[in-house]
Scaffold this motif. Structure first.
Motif, short mmCIF file in Angstrom:
data_model
loop_
_atom_site.label_atom_id
_atom_site.label_comp_id
_atom_site.label_asym_id
_atom_site.label_seq_id
_atom_site.Cartn_x
_atom_site.Cartn_y
_atom_site.Cartn_z
N ARG A 182 17.57 0.35 9.02
CA ARG A 182 17.50 0.72 7.49
C ARG A 182 16.07 1.54 7.06
NH1 ARG A 182 22.13 -3.05 6.91
NH2 ARG A 182 24.53 -2.28 6.80
N LEU A 183 14.76 1.18 7.31
CA LEU A 183 14.44 0.89 7.09
C LEU A 183 13.42 2.54 7.62
CD1 LEU A 183 12.14 -2.60 6.86
CD2 LEU A 183 12.58 -1.16 4.26
N ILE A 184 13.10 3.07 6.40
CA ILE A 184 12.19 4.40 6.66
C ILE A 184 10.71 4.56 6.35
CG2 ILE A 184 11.99 6.83 6.06
CD1 ILE A 184 14.64 7.04 5.90
N TYR A 185 9.59 3.13 7.31
CA TYR A 185 8.26 3.83 7.41
C TYR A 185 7.24 5.12 6.59
CZ TYR A 185 8.98 -0.78 9.38
OH TYR A 185 9.22 -2.19 9.37
N ASP A 186 7.19 5.79 5.19
CA ASP A 186 6.75 6.63 4.93
C ASP A 186 5.88 7.03 4.21
OD1 ASP A 186 7.98 5.55 2.47
OD2 ASP A 186 8.73 7.54 1.78
N MET A 187 4.99 5.39 4.34
CA MET A 187 3.75 5.07 3.05
C MET A 187 3.65 3.56 4.56
SD MET A 187 3.10 3.71 -1.05
CE MET A 187 2.86 5.91 -0.92
N GLU A 188 1.86 4.03 4.63
CA GLU A 188 1.44 2.69 5.09
C GLU A 188 1.21 2.23 3.75
OE1 GLU A 188 0.38 2.44 7.83
OE2 GLU A 188 0.78 4.04 8.70
N ALA A 189 0.54 0.41 4.31
CA ALA A 189 0.30 -0.74 3.46
C ALA A 189 -0.74 -0.06 2.80
CB ALA A 189 1.15 -1.65 4.13
N SER A 190 -1.87 0.14 3.14
CA SER A 190 -3.14 0.08 2.56
C SER A 190 -2.96 1.17 1.63
CB SER A 190 -3.63 0.94 3.61
OG SER A 190 -3.76 2.17 4.27
N GLU A 191 -1.50 2.47 1.52
CA GLU A 191 -1.73 3.42 0.54
C GLU A 191 -1.04 3.02 -0.69
OE1 GLU A 191 0.25 6.72 2.30
OE2 GLU A 191 -0.68 6.84 4.01
N ALA A 192 -0.48 1.43 -0.78
CA ALA A 192 0.93 1.30 -1.40
C ALA A 192 -0.39 0.98 -3.26
CB ALA A 192 1.00 0.75 -1.59
N ASP A 193 -0.08 0.90 -3.68
CA ASP A 193 -0.19 0.44 -5.44
C ASP A 193 0.18 -0.87 -5.86
OD1 ASP A 193 -1.84 0.41 -8.12
OD2 ASP A 193 -0.89 2.30 -8.32
N GLY A 194 -0.43 -1.88 -5.26
CA GLY A 194 0.06 -3.09 -5.81
C GLY A 194 -0.61 -3.91 -6.95
N GLU A 195 0.30 -4.34 -7.67
CA GLU A 195 -0.12 -4.83 -8.34
C GLU A 195 -1.39 -6.37 -8.74
OE1 GLU A 195 2.57 -9.25 -9.20
OE2 GLU A 195 3.40 -8.37 -7.17
N ASP A 196 -2.02 -5.72 -9.96
CA ASP A 196 -2.88 -6.15 -10.21
C ASP A 196 -3.25 -7.57 -10.02
OD1 ASP A 196 -2.40 -7.18 -12.38
OD2 ASP A 196 -3.12 -5.79 -13.45
N ALA A 197 -4.54 -8.77 -9.85
CA ALA A 197 -4.42 -9.88 -9.63
C ALA A 197 -3.82 -11.02 -10.36
CB ALA A 197 -6.00 -10.44 -9.53
N ARG A 198 -3.80 -11.08 -11.71
CA ARG A 198 -3.27 -11.86 -12.71
C ARG A 198 -1.52 -11.32 -13.16
NH1 ARG A 198 -1.16 -10.00 -18.08
NH2 ARG A 198 -1.56 -8.53 -17.51
N HIS A 199 -1.34 -10.66 -12.49
CA HIS A 199 0.15 -10.63 -12.10
C HIS A 199 0.75 -11.69 -11.13
CE1 HIS A 199 0.67 -7.27 -15.21
NE2 HIS A 199 1.35 -7.91 -15.46
#
Length: 298
Positions: free
Chosen positions: A269-286
Motif C-alpha cells: 500500500r506504500l507509494i515511495y514518492d519522497m526520499e526520507a532526506s527530502e522530508a521536513d522533520g519535526e525540530d529537535a525540541r519536539h
C-alpha cells in the motif's frame, strides 16, 4: 469520491482544566518546579439497563468513548439505532440506549486481558468477527503524506506534549490529521475515534490510523475492526500484533519518527514518492519532548 475532511477537525485541548492538575515538586537539583499531571477518573458504562465495564479515563468525550467501546467489543451492530446517550458527571456514569434489546450476560463472562495500558479488555467472540474483516486493498499511503502527518501530529498542542503519561490516536486522510483523541489508555483513545466515526458516518476505507502507543495485538484488532487499512505508530511492534496484521492484510508501520519508519505488513500500500532526506522533520525540541512523554505513557 470520499469526502475531504479538514486538518484537526477534532483536536486536543491541553488547556482544559478538567483534564490535568498542576502539582508542585522538586527537580534533580532540588529546585521547586510545577508541572501538570493528567487526571484519571472512573467511568462506568451501561448499555441499556446492563452494566458493561468501568473504565479509567481522563473524562473528556464520554459519549464517543462509550459508543466506540461498544462498537469495538461487537456489542453495537452496524445497523443499530441509538436512541440516547446520557452522561451523569456527578455519578461518573454513561448510559447508551438502543432501539434493539440487548443482553450480554454470557459475553461478559468471556474476557481476555490485553497488553494495553490501564487493563485493556476484549471479549471472546471479537476474534470470530476479526477473521471476517475485509480491508480495502486499493488504499494507499504516500511517503510524502506519512512524513507530513508525523510532523503535524507530533507538533500539535496536546496533553501528550504538555504533561505526558497519556496516549494519542489520530484518524488521518491522505496528509491531513482529521481527528485527534487522547486518553490514559491507548484503547480508550481508539474507542473515542471509533465512536466519532460511527456517529458522524465517516468511511474508514481511505483512512490511516496513527497512535503514539505500541503496535500490540489490541491495536491491530481494533483498527481492523474499524475497517481502517493502515496503522502507524511512532513506537514499536509486538510479534502477535505483526502476525494479526499480516493475517487480516493490515498495513503496519512502526518507529515512525522524523524521516524514519519500518513497515512489517502490507508494504504494497506504500507509494515511495519522497526520499526520507527530502522530508521536513519535526525540530529537535519536539523530538526530545515526544520521546520523553512516550516513555511516560508506555
Amino acid at each position: 469520491m470520499p469526502d475531504r475532511l479538514p486538518d484537526f477537525h477534532v483536536k486536543p485541548d491541553p488547556q482544559d482544566p478538567r483534564l490535568s492538575t498542576p502539582v508542585t515538586g522538586r527537580d534533580q537539583n532540588g529546585n521547586e518546579v510545577e508541572i501538570r499531571v493528567v487526571n484519571e477518573r472512573a467511568l462506568t458504562l451501561y448499555l441499556n439497563a446492563q452494566e458493561i465495564v468501568t473504565m479509567m479515563t481522563i473524562g473528556d468525550r464520554p459519549d464517543l468513548l462509550a459508543v466506540g467501546y461498544l462498537l469495538n467489543q461487537n456489542m453495537l451492530k452496524a445497523d443499530d439505532r441509538i436512541t440516547g446517550i446520557d452522561h451523569d458527571e456527578d455519578l461518573d456514569v454513561v448510559v447508551v440506549r438502543t432501539e434493539r434489546e440487548t443482553n450480554y450476560e454470557e459475553k461478559l463472562k468471556k474476557k481476555v486481558r490485553t497488553s494495553g495500558c490501564a487493563q485493556g479488555t476484549v471479549f471472546g467472540d471479537v476474534m470470530e468477527r476479526f477473521d471476517e474483516i475485509a480491508l480495502d486493498p486499493e488504499a494507499r499511503l504516500r511517503t510524502s503524506w506519512l512524513y507530513a502527518l508525523t510532523k503535524k501530529i507530533n507538533t500539535q498542542p496536546s496533553l501528550y506534549l504538555e504533561a505526558g503519561a497519556i496516549h494519542g490516536c489520530v484518524l488521518c486522510q491522505e496528509d491531513r490529521a482529521v481527528a485527534y483523541m487522547e486518553d490514559v489508555g491507548r484503547h480508550n483513545a481508539v474507542d473515542k475515534i471509533a465512536g466519532w466515526m460511527w456517529l458522524n458516518g465517516i468511511s474508514p476505507a481511505d483512512k490511516t490510523f496513527y497512535t503514539t502507543g505500541r503496535l500490540t495485538s489490541e491495536m491491530v484488532i481494533k483498527t481492523a475492526m474499524m475497517g481502517i487499512p493502515i496503522l502507524v505508530s511512532r513506537s514499536g511492534f509486538t510479534a502477535w500484533g505483526v502476525e494479526l496484521a499480516r493475517r487480516v492484510g493490515l498495513t503496519l508501520i512502526g518507529r515512525a519518527r522524523g524521516q524514519r519508519f519500518v513497515v512489517l505488513s502490507g508494504a504494497e500500500r506504500l507509494i515511495y514518492d519522497m526520499e526520507a532526506s527530502e522530508a521536513d522533520g519535526e525540530d529537535a525540541r519536539h523530538r526530545r519532548k515526544g520521546a520523553r512523554n512516550a516513555e511516560d505513557a508506555a
